[in-house]
Design an enzyme around this catalytic site. Structure first.
Site, mmCIF file in Angstrom:
data_model
loop_
_atom_site.group_PDB
_atom_site.id
_atom_site.type_symbol
_atom_site.label_atom_id
_atom_site.label_comp_id
_atom_site.label_asym_id
_atom_site.label_seq_id
_atom_site.Cartn_x
_atom_site.Cartn_y
_atom_site.Cartn_z
ATOM 1 N N GLU A 1 67.436 -35.401 74.904
ATOM 2 C CA GLU A 1 67.094 -36.324 76.005
ATOM 3 C C GLU A 1 67.974 -37.574 76.085
ATOM 4 O O GLU A 1 67.472 -38.694 76.164
ATOM 5 C CB GLU A 1 65.611 -36.712 75.894
ATOM 6 N N GLU B 1 61.215 -25.356 75.829
ATOM 7 C CA GLU B 1 59.864 -25.942 75.716
ATOM 8 C C GLU B 1 59.011 -25.527 76.907
ATOM 9 O O GLU B 1 58.370 -26.352 77.564
ATOM 10 C CB GLU B 1 59.953 -27.478 75.633
HETATM 11 O O1 G3I Z 1 50.425 -37.013 63.209
HETATM 12 C C1 G3I Z 1 49.643 -38.037 63.797
HETATM 13 C C2 G3I Z 1 48.286 -38.035 63.193
HETATM 14 O O2 G3I Z 1 48.394 -38.370 61.839
HETATM 15 C C3 G3I Z 1 47.422 -39.034 63.942
HETATM 16 O O3 G3I Z 1 46.112 -38.969 63.471
HETATM 17 C C4 G3I Z 1 47.427 -38.716 65.418
HETATM 18 C C5 G3I Z 1 46.606 -39.719 66.220
HETATM 19 O O4 G3I Z 1 47.243 -40.101 67.409
HETATM 20 O O5 G3I Z 1 48.740 -38.768 65.879
HETATM 21 C C6 G3I Z 1 49.540 -37.790 65.266
HETATM 22 O O6 G3I Z 1 50.822 -37.823 65.778
HETATM 23 C C7 G3I Z 1 50.974 -37.363 67.110
HETATM 24 C C8 G3I Z 1 51.858 -36.134 67.080
HETATM 25 O O7 G3I Z 1 52.146 -35.715 68.407
HETATM 26 C C9 G3I Z 1 51.209 -34.951 66.350
HETATM 27 O O8 G3I Z 1 50.070 -34.542 67.018
HETATM 28 C C10 G3I Z 1 51.635 -38.450 67.905
HETATM 29 O O9 G3I Z 1 50.726 -39.539 68.051
HETATM 30 C C11 G3I Z 1 52.023 -37.943 69.257
HETATM 31 O O10 G3I Z 1 52.798 -38.945 69.916
HETATM 32 C C12 G3I Z 1 52.844 -36.681 69.125
HETATM 33 O O11 G3I Z 1 53.131 -36.200 70.406
HETATM 34 C C13 G3I Z 1 54.210 -35.289 70.456
HETATM 35 C C14 G3I Z 1 55.297 -35.856 71.366
HETATM 36 O O12 G3I Z 1 56.358 -34.916 71.476
HETATM 37 C C15 G3I Z 1 55.848 -37.154 70.820
HETATM 38 O O13 G3I Z 1 56.649 -37.773 71.703
HETATM 39 C C16 G3I Z 1 53.708 -33.972 71.011
HETATM 40 O O14 G3I Z 1 52.797 -33.374 70.105
HETATM 41 C C17 G3I Z 1 54.891 -33.028 71.223
HETATM 42 O O15 G3I Z 1 54.472 -31.874 71.894
HETATM 43 C C18 G3I Z 1 55.946 -33.725 72.081
HETATM 44 O O16 G3I Z 1 57.045 -32.847 72.176
HETATM 45 C C19 G3I Z 1 58.093 -33.274 73.045
HETATM 46 C C20 G3I Z 1 59.397 -32.740 72.480
HETATM 47 O O17 G3I Z 1 59.541 -33.128 71.141
HETATM 48 C C21 G3I Z 1 60.591 -33.196 73.304
HETATM 49 N N1 G3I Z 1 60.399 -32.831 74.706
HETATM 50 C C22 G3I Z 1 59.137 -33.276 75.301
HETATM 51 C C23 G3I Z 1 57.970 -32.741 74.482
HETATM 52 C C24 G3I Z 1 56.649 -33.046 75.148
HETATM 53 O O18 G3I Z 1 56.424 -34.419 75.229
#
Ligand code: G3I
Length: 468
Positions: free
Chosen positions: A251, A374
């Site tokens: 990105e 994705e």
């Molecule tokens: O691991 C912590 C956990 O310990 C905590 O309790 C919980 C509470 O909020 O958060 C957890 O982390 C989260 C993580 O996902 C795992 O679930 C983060 O807050 C959350 O921000 C994170 O979101 C991920 C996101 O990327 C981050 O920007 C999504 O799962 C994931 O699907 C998403 O993937 C991205 C690709 O990497 C790049 N392209 C876009 C795509 C979708 O947004």
């Protein structure tokens, strides 16, 4: 759920139109070789499209012209041929495509010798799972976490022959403290994959998001380059021979074709660019190649269907290749929606099969592989505001809506199949609807974007990509 997540979700569903100040070559402001005016081949769902890439102005594209792919309910028109494409993409066919409304399939047109055949599932009626159906086309992947082999083991093993870590290989997951690498969760994924003969994609080495706080703290250009190289070297060497492809940079280009820069909202800005400048991209690819010369190295991004953005990505990649930077492929994320936005000021307006096809043709004209990295297909339409009472539930995800989702999936799979000569992987961003980032909203908004339902049963969308 974190604020970052909410913001990112907004980025993907609403309009992220910020114009970074830094131009990517001549792709800035959408005035690159294809000078995408957005007029060719852009159609809404249900419309037949026919368009041609503007002007054939790019010599490496050799004046490719594209016939439109019929959207759900639409018909395909025209039979385009791509003449004399350069590199490995030479002669990629863009012949008339298949109409998919109601599950009826047409025939792929002639034009480049790219006819759907038994080796790519088209007439292989005996396959009962995704990976066999598409065995002649490309591996079928899923984004997983370290528990997926327990929570989704049966469907994962039955249908997928490739995995990617949804979060467990990101910078903050692997190097939470400087020089201290935590591979436990990611290793579980790789071990599971290797015991089940699955390929592993690595996601992602350098991204503006999900970085540990120490990374940019007090960093000068030199220290940040050193930190980046050290991270890449350790991670890529750790997975050498196990991870076959890496999303090296994720990105880096904005919707207007400019680089993601150091200005704008905190969750959207790139500290990599801010501190190092655009050279961080080449540095990252070179470091990854040095760490594992056999790994395939990808640039990965979203909204590839936006003319200005695909042009910016193309221009950046062309420059990298001209400089001898080891880039091997482009990942198109493909977070799709059930229909494009009807609002011309929303980026989702450009989300059509034919616009995505232009990206595939453009990128592959550089001799690069293309992967869908994705894939998911949200029920929510970009630019529309949803209140709690309009959030979808199992009850309001009706048969009609499920069929609509299925038809749209089929239209995109028809596109992927047709370009199987350059598409080397299709990965879903999740396995089943019970675990998707699209439902991870504070609001409690539930989405149903994948091929398998909450109970891991196949949906109409599964049938749609299996039965044509
Ligand atoms: O691991 C912590 C956990 O310990 C905590 O309790 C919980 C509470 O909020 O958060 C957890 O982390 C989260 C993580 O996902 C795992 O679930 C983060 O807050 C959350 O921000 C994170 O979101 C991920 C996101 O990327 C981050 O920007 C999504 O799962 C994931 O699907 C998403 O993937 C991205 C690709 O990497 C790049 N392209 C876009 C795509 C979708 O947004």
């Amino acid at each position: 759920m974190s604020t970052k997540m909410v913001a990112l979700s907004f980025t993907l569903f609403a309009c992220a139109c910020s114009n970074g100040p830094s131009a990517v070559g001549d792709g800035a402001s959408g005035s690159g070789p294809l000078a995408s005016s957005g007029s060719a081949g852009i159609s809404q769902v249900g419309g037949a499209a026919s368009g041609s890439a503007a002007g054939g102005a790019s010599s490496s594209l050799g004046g490719a012209s594209m016939a439109g792919a019929g959207g759900p309910g639409g018909t395909a028109s025209g039979a385009g041929t791509s003449a004399g494409g350069a590199g490995s993409a030479g002669g990629a066919s863009n012949a008339g495509s298949t109409g998919v409304a109601g599950g009826t399939s047409g025939t792929s047109g002639a034009g480049g010798g790219s006819v759907i055949d038994a080796t790519c599932g088209g007439t292989n009626g005996t396959a009962t799972n995704l990976k066999d159906k598409y065995a002649g086309c490309f591996p079928i992947g899923a984004a997983v976490d370290s528990q997926s082999y327990m929570t989704h083991g049966p469907i994962l093993k039955a249908h997928f022959n490739s995995v990617v870590a949804e979060n467990d290989m990101k910078f903050n997951a692997l190097e939470p403290n400087e020089g201290s690498f935590t591979y436990t969760n990611a290793d579980k994924i790789v071990d599971f994959a290797s015991s089940n003969s699955m390929k592993v994609r690595g996601h992602t080495l350098v991204w503006h998001s999900q970085n540990p706080s120490w990374l940019f703290t007090g960093a000068t250009k030199d220290t940040l380059i050193a930190r980046m190289k050290n991270h890449i070297k350790n991670v890529v060497q750790h997975y050498k021979g196990k991870v076959y492809a890496w999303d090296v940079v994720n990105e880096a280009i904005m919707e207007d074709g400019s680089y993601r820069s150091g200005s704008g909202d905190e969750d959207k800005k790139s500290h990599w660019y801010e501190i190092i400048g655009p050279s961080y991209i080449a540095e990252a690819f070179r470091a990854a190649h040095e760490a594992d010369p056999n790994a395939k190295l990808f640039y990965n991004d979203f909204y590839d269907y936006i003319p200005a953005k695909q042009q910016g990505i193309y221009t950046m990649l062309k420059g990298l290749l001209a400089d001898g930077v080891p880039v091997h492929g482009v990942g198109m994320q493909c977070h799709l929606n059930i229909e494009p936005s009807t609002k011309t000021d929303n980026q989702g307006y450009y989300q059509s099969v034919e616009n995505l096809e232009k990206a595939i043709v453009l990128y592959s004209s550089l001799g690069l592989e293309v992967q869908v990295t994705e894939l998911d297909l949200s029920l929510y339409i970009p630019g529309v505001s949803y209140t709690k009472d309009t959030f979808y539930t199992a009850a309001t995800f009706t048969d009609a809506l499920e069929l609509k989702q299925a038809n749209r999936y089929q239209a995109f799979f028809e596109l992927f199949r047709r370009h199987r000569n350059v598409i080397t992987g299709v990965t879903f961003w999740g396995i089943a609807d019970d675990n998707t980032w699209l439902s991870e909203f504070d609001s409690g908004r539930k989405d149903f974007p994948l091929l398998f339902d909450n109970n891991h049963q196949p949906k109409k969308a599964f049938d749609a990509v299996m039965n044509f």
